[in-house]
Design an enzyme around this catalytic site. Structure first.
Site, PDB file in Angstrom:
ATOM      1  N   CYS A  42      10.433 116.064 113.488  1.00 46.06           N
ATOM      2  CA  CYS A  42      11.359 116.060 114.627  1.00 46.06           C
ATOM      3  C   CYS A  42      11.484 114.658 115.226  1.00 46.06           C
ATOM      4  O   CYS A  42      12.118 113.792 114.633  1.00 46.06           O
ATOM      5  CB  CYS A  42      10.933 117.091 115.669  1.00 46.06           C
ATOM      6  N   HIS A  70      10.529 122.083 112.628  1.00 48.03           N
ATOM      7  CA  HIS A  70       9.092 122.170 112.889  1.00 48.03           C
ATOM      8  C   HIS A  70       8.423 123.112 111.886  1.00 48.03           C
ATOM      9  O   HIS A  70       8.518 124.329 112.018  1.00 48.03           O
ATOM     10  CB  HIS A  70       8.839 122.672 114.312  1.00 48.03           C
ATOM     11  N   GLU A 128       5.307 123.650 111.624  1.00 50.64           N
ATOM     12  CA  GLU A 128       4.058 124.174 112.170  1.00 50.64           C
ATOM     13  C   GLU A 128       4.231 125.490 112.921  1.00 50.64           C
ATOM     14  O   GLU A 128       3.259 126.218 113.129  1.00 50.64           O
ATOM     15  CB  GLU A 128       3.408 123.139 113.099  1.00 50.64           C
TER      16      GLU A 128
END
Length: 510
Positions: free
Chosen positions: A79, A167, A169
């Site tokens: 990001c 993202h 994660e």
């Protein structure tokens, strides 16, 4: 050393989640603010740049020096990290017409690109940004897009440097763990050697070397962190570890005796100290939640100090501090802060004790502590216990605290918790407990009017306690528990269930 991952934090709310996902891959990682001086890049095999609330176009945005990283060791920008690479190496980042936030789907991935191996077109990813990469620098190669974000993923030619706008994660990115595995294991060649067993072996060796024949004192709480810390220390130094388990009179029903028995069974050198009367005396007449917390904390320090002074030659204080308590944060202004807090399971000890600190769990997340505990053979019942506040029932009894109120709430709590276990609901709840309200309500038992206490039942689901949702327990279960409480706990004639989430409410009532 070359199989450790460095995560540079730019203030993203997801930075800790990046670390937890990397650890899930059995790869060791550490988090540092982007401008910290407390790490050596040469100790790491790969670097990940986190997201950030900042725009790379703003003059006050974080601006890391990547001289020793980019082009020299594998690098992944996430990001803000990806936008920083594009913005600072010849590309164009501009404000997006619409805030790109939420679910998106991959509409293009470069064929035969190892980064996306095993990831299908249409795979869901999670976006969270207001800027977008309009143009990539000349030496950057596009490797992934979504319908709305053309430059969603790129790599730099002739470098092991990648950037992604989404993202990986967060759990909303369906193949996020796979993408991280592709980058870290297949591309960066990081070995997956970070396991609970390897942690136990290396930690015990380090503790033996660090402590030698020194004595360590540790305050046990009955919780997961202090129990695992004590077991690791005991494995390293045996009877030179002195554990103190204090009964503040505010534990759950029979908890002091049952947990103490478990500790004995584990072979820990532990002393149980029943200081119930001392705590209740300190709490007399106190109704303000903060006053109660301070009274409980001070009394604990005094009791622990008294017991520690009975030991001779103790040089170390053991603590169950875990990684989220020691990670440095990035402040809103972009500068690094000092350590967020110094977390002491024993509430902070007087300076004159002059003990050195040993924290065997300080590099672990909570879920890793439980896995390490399982590797050590600690009973699943202890490892699976719900979180319980340090002040115990002292902050679940609203208003003043008396021995009778404690007894009453212990009975209510025991019925609720045992009921959850019998119904197979305990492990589906992150935390549960009961609150005793400082109000009486009218009721009828038999043909007689009653004017007795009301209690609140609370059950929440969460991952870290920062946010929590109330659990939709079956009506039949709540009905049964309510009837059992009212019929068996003298002084209670009304039971209610708390359906507030955090935020805006908190998990505890005080």
């Amino acid at each position: 050393m070359q199989h450790k991952v460095l995560i540079l934090d730019f203030g993203s709310q997801y930075t800790q989640l990046i670390a937890r996902r990397v650890r899930e891959l059995n790869i060791y990682c550490e988090i540092f603010p982007f401008n910290s001086k407390n790490f050596n890049v040469s100790n790491f095999g790969t670097v990940i740049l986190s997201g950030s609330p900042f725009s790379v176009r703003n003059g006050d945005a974080p601006s890391p020096d990547l001289t020793l990283i980019k082009g020299k060791i594998p690098l992944l920008g996430v990001c803000f990290g990806a936008q920083y690479l594009a913005h600072n190496y010849g590309g164009k980042v501009a404000s997006s017409n619409t805030r790109e936030y939420g679910r998106a789907n991959l509409s293009f991935v470069k064929k035969d690109e190892l980064f996306f191996e095993g990831v299908e077109l249409g795979s869901q990813v999670w976006m969270s940004h207001s800027d977008t990469i309009v143009d990539l620098p000349q030496e950057f190669e596009l490797i992934g897009s979504t319908h709305d974000v053309k430059n969603a993923a790129f790599k730099i030619k002739n470098e092991v440097t990648y950037g992604i706008q989404f993202h990986p994660e967060v759990y909303h990115t369906s193949d996020g763990l796979k993408i991280l595995e592709n980058f870290l294991v297949k591309i960066a060649k990081i070995e997956q050697t970070w396991t609970p067993d390897s942690f136990v072996d290396s930690t015990v060796k380090k503790l033996k070397k660090k402590l030698g024949d020194d004595k360590v004192v540790l305050g046990l709480s009955g919780g997961v962190d202090s129990t695992v810390a004590a077991t690791l220390l005991s494995k390293a130094i045996g009877k030179n570890l002195y554990c103190i388990f204090v009964n503040n009179g505010l534990l759950r029903k029979n908890e002091f005796e049952s947990v103490l028995e478990q500790y004995y069974g584990m072979g820990l050198n532990v002393k149980g100290v029943d200081a119930s009367a001392r705590f209740l005396k300190a709490l007399e007449g106190k109704t303000d939640p903060e006053e109660k917390r301070k009274a409980i904390g001070k009394t604990f320090i005094d009791v622990f100090d008294d017991e520690a002074h009975l030991l001779e030659g103790v040089k170390w204080l053991g603590q169950g501090t875990i990684y989220p308590d020691v990670i440095e944060s990035v402040s809103v202004s972009g500068g690094p802060s000092a350590t967020i807090k110094s977390h002491h399971n024993v509430g902070g000890l007087p300076d004159f004790m002059k003990l050195k600190i040993v924290e065997p769990l300080k590099m672990l997340f909570k879920d890793e502590v439980r896995r390490v505990g399982a590797s050590l053979g600690i009973d699943a019942e202890l490892l699976g216990r719900h979180p319980f506040p340090g002040p115990g029932l002292g902050i679940r009894i609203l208003g003043d605290i008396t021995e009778e109120k404690v007894r009453m709430l212990q009975e209510v709590d025991a019925i609720f918790i045992n009921g959850l276990k019998e119904a197979g609901l305990y492990d589906k709840v992150w935390q549960a407990g009961a609150m005793l309200l400082p109000v009486n309500s009218v009721g009828v038992m038999g043909d007689e009017r009653t004017y007795e206490k009301a209690v609140v039942l609370r059950a929440v689901e969460s991952t870290d306690g920062m946010t929590a949702d109330w659990v939709n327990l079956p009506y039949e279960f709540l009905q049964k528990i309510s009837n059992t409480i009212i019929n068996n706990v003298k002084g209670v004639n009304r039971v209610v269930y708390d359906i507030s989430s955090k935020p805006p409410a908190t998990i505890e009532w005080e």
